[in-house]
Design a protein around this motif. Structure first.
Motif, PDB file in Angstrom:
ATOM      1  N   PHE A 125      40.906  47.717  34.203  1.00  0.00           N
ATOM      2  CA  PHE A 125      40.990  47.527  35.874  1.00  0.00           C
ATOM      3  C   PHE A 125      41.666  45.908  35.978  1.00  0.00           C
ATOM      4  CE2 PHE A 125      40.590  46.364  39.670  1.00  0.00           C
ATOM      5  CZ  PHE A 125      40.846  47.629  40.491  1.00  0.00           C
ATOM      6  N   MET A 126      40.899  45.074  35.041  1.00  0.00           N
ATOM      7  CA  MET A 126      41.961  43.241  35.383  1.00  0.00           C
ATOM      8  C   MET A 126      43.009  43.095  34.715  1.00  0.00           C
ATOM      9  SD  MET A 126      37.778  41.806  33.756  1.00  0.00           S
ATOM     10  CE  MET A 126      38.252  40.305  34.284  1.00  0.00           C
ATOM     11  N   LEU A 127      43.478  44.585  33.825  1.00  0.00           N
ATOM     12  CA  LEU A 127      45.089  44.291  32.936  1.00  0.00           C
ATOM     13  C   LEU A 127      46.283  44.213  34.031  1.00  0.00           C
ATOM     14  CD1 LEU A 127      44.158  44.627  29.602  1.00  0.00           C
ATOM     15  CD2 LEU A 127      44.733  42.544  30.436  1.00  0.00           C
ATOM     16  N   ILE A 128      45.236  45.623  34.568  1.00  0.00           N
ATOM     17  CA  ILE A 128      46.514  46.258  35.792  1.00  0.00           C
ATOM     18  C   ILE A 128      46.685  45.613  37.023  1.00  0.00           C
ATOM     19  CG2 ILE A 128      44.702  47.805  37.677  1.00  0.00           C
ATOM     20  CD1 ILE A 128      48.250  48.552  35.767  1.00  0.00           C
ATOM     21  N   VAL A 129      46.032  44.718  37.581  1.00  0.00           N
ATOM     22  CA  VAL A 129      45.128  43.915  38.471  1.00  0.00           C
ATOM     23  C   VAL A 129      46.757  43.004  38.247  1.00  0.00           C
ATOM     24  CG1 VAL A 129      44.969  41.564  39.932  1.00  0.00           C
ATOM     25  CG2 VAL A 129      43.284  44.446  39.680  1.00  0.00           C
ATOM     26  N   CYS A 130      47.174  42.312  37.159  1.00  0.00           N
ATOM     27  CA  CYS A 130      47.320  40.861  36.107  1.00  0.00           C
ATOM     28  C   CYS A 130      49.037  41.556  36.568  1.00  0.00           C
ATOM     29  CB  CYS A 130      47.089  40.386  34.604  1.00  0.00           C
ATOM     30  SG  CYS A 130      45.650  40.317  34.885  1.00  0.00           S
ATOM     31  N   VAL A 131      48.961  43.210  35.718  1.00  0.00           N
ATOM     32  CA  VAL A 131      50.559  43.366  35.867  1.00  0.00           C
ATOM     33  C   VAL A 131      51.099  43.552  37.233  1.00  0.00           C
ATOM     34  CG1 VAL A 131      51.849  46.197  35.498  1.00  0.00           C
ATOM     35  CG2 VAL A 131      50.305  45.050  33.953  1.00  0.00           C
ATOM     36  N   LEU A 132      50.376  44.644  38.629  1.00  0.00           N
ATOM     37  CA  LEU A 132      50.749  44.141  39.889  1.00  0.00           C
ATOM     38  C   LEU A 132      50.908  42.638  39.888  1.00  0.00           C
ATOM     39  CD1 LEU A 132      49.323  46.265  42.040  1.00  0.00           C
ATOM     40  CD2 LEU A 132      50.046  44.758  42.723  1.00  0.00           C
ATOM     41  N   ALA A 133      50.118  41.448  39.856  1.00  0.00           N
ATOM     42  CA  ALA A 133      49.920  40.482  39.787  1.00  0.00           C
ATOM     43  C   ALA A 133      51.375  39.195  39.866  1.00  0.00           C
ATOM     44  CB  ALA A 133      49.086  39.902  39.871  1.00  0.00           C
ATOM     45  N   GLY A 134      51.333  40.159  38.428  1.00  0.00           N
ATOM     46  CA  GLY A 134      52.653  39.258  38.011  1.00  0.00           C
ATOM     47  C   GLY A 134      54.136  39.909  38.566  1.00  0.00           C
ATOM     48  N   ASN A 135      54.003  41.325  38.464  1.00  0.00           N
ATOM     49  CA  ASN A 135      55.079  42.028  39.645  1.00  0.00           C
ATOM     50  C   ASN A 135      55.724  41.103  40.667  1.00  0.00           C
ATOM     51  OD1 ASN A 135      56.047  43.404  36.959  1.00  0.00           O
ATOM     52  ND2 ASN A 135      55.001  45.298  37.603  1.00  0.00           N
ATOM     53  N   ALA A 136      54.680  40.956  41.424  1.00  0.00           N
ATOM     54  CA  ALA A 136      55.089  41.275  42.968  1.00  0.00           C
ATOM     55  C   ALA A 136      55.034  39.037  43.123  1.00  0.00           C
ATOM     56  CB  ALA A 136      52.942  40.762  43.444  1.00  0.00           C
TER      57      ALA A 136
END
Length: 346
Positions: free
Chosen positions: A20-31
């Motif tokens: 879950f922490m990584l999927i937050v990073c994925v979303l944050a990176g794209n944003a």
């Protein structure tokens, strides 16, 4: 026996928390990506995230793939990944054609749309592990690293069927599959964990002050050496250097991951929904023009907060109930015959 069960439970919780922490990073990176050319802080955070989040995401995926590589369960996962890819590739293309009116838009299943490269690569990673299932893990790891280096020399477009990323990130899938549990058991507790967390922040600061002077393309893994501007025969050595950087950064980031079962663990069980659906939100945000109103770096923490909020929302059980038919399609009536052709049973 009970102690072994508790260890296994804590291990599973750790990997779900990490996911879950990584999927937050994925979303944050794209944003954050639309802002990296405007604010140095956004670029530093973006690069720091990319030094670990995809390698770790692939590593976690390899770990969770271990019980379902072979047999009926393995075939079912392959069918589901293929359906997810075909469906979301179509949906994203339709969104571009009808909402964003992207010029010269055409649907192609050979050029994964944005984040869908991960599905194409995941399909291939599983096939490659199945093909080498009789090998010793160390041989599989050596071969995966060799393929990751060699892929950069191929005279093809790295985006074609996610060819480049498939081979570049293959070693992390293999490490997760063969060594994920062992690595987790050897992570340092106590002072070692705190030291690693401090060094992870230190890496971010180092990047912020211009210490990591490498093109972003090396971290994306989506381009060949020629596309990155390197025609030299020794370009593969640079790839090995990037692997070393990613392993160090990923190891340091693991210090931030909690071990205990919590709400975070439950959210980590539904990251697939966040992964496949967040692209629509990011594309809509960019299309809306909202980024043009972000005139200072003070909006960076706002974006990070929104990334967390969207991740939690998309991982909610209600979202799973609503979109399950799309994201977890019924594959019970689809069979894969020996020749690898997808056919519907009668």
């Amino acid at each position: 026996m009970r102690k072994q069960i508790l260890i296994q439970h804590d291990q599973e919780s750790f990997f779900y928390n990490l996911r879950f922490m990584l999927i937050v990073c994925v979303l944050a990176g794209n944003a954050l990506e639309p802002l990296i050319t405007r604010f140095a802080g956004a670029e530093a955070l973006f690069l720091w995230i990319y030094t670990f989040h995809m390698p770790l995401f692939v590593w976690v995926t390899g770990y969770f793939a271990k019980p379902s590589i072979q047999g009926v369960s393995g075939r079912n996962v392959l069918k589901q990944i293929a359906l997810q890819y075909l469906l979301f590739q179509t949906l994203y293309a339709l969104m571009d054609a009808t909402v964003f009116h992207t010029p010269h838009m055409r649907l192609s299943f050979f050029a994964p749309y944005l984040l869908l490269w991960f599905l194409a690569s995941h399909f291939c990673w599983r096939l490659l592990v199945r093909l080498t299932i009789s090998w010793k893990p160390v041989y599989r790891l050596i071969a995966s690293i060799a393929l990751g280096v060699i892929a950069g020399y191929l005279p093809v477009d790295g985006f074609w069927l996610s060819c480049s990323r498939t081979f570049v990130f293959l070693p992390f899938f293999v490490i997760g599959y063969d060594y994920g549990a062992a690595i987790r058991a050897r992570l340092l507790p106590g002072w070692g964990r705190r030291a690693a967390a401090i060094l992870s922040v230190a890496l971010l600061i180092y990047i912020a002050y211009g210490g990591l002077n490498i093109p972003q393309g090396w971290l994306f893994g989506s381009k060949t050496y020629a596309e990155l501007g390197h025609q030299e025969w020794y370009a593969g050595i640079f790839r090995l250097g990037i692997y070393l950087l990613e392993i160090i950064s990923a190891t340091l980031f693991l210090a931030w991951v909690p071990n205990l079962t919590s709400k975070l663990t439950d959210l980590g069980r539904r990251t697939l929904y966040v992964f496949l659906l967040h692209g629509f939100l990011v594309r809509l945000a960019i299309w809306s023009g909202i980024y043009s109103y972000m005139g200072s770096a003070l909006f960076i923490p706002v974006i990070l907060g929104v990334a967390v909020l969207f991740s939690v929302t998309l991982a909610h059980p209600l979202v799973r109930h609503t979109f399950k038919v799309l994201i977890e399609p019924d594959i019970s009536r689809i069979s894969i015959h020996r020749h690898g052709v997808f056919k519907r049973s009668a």
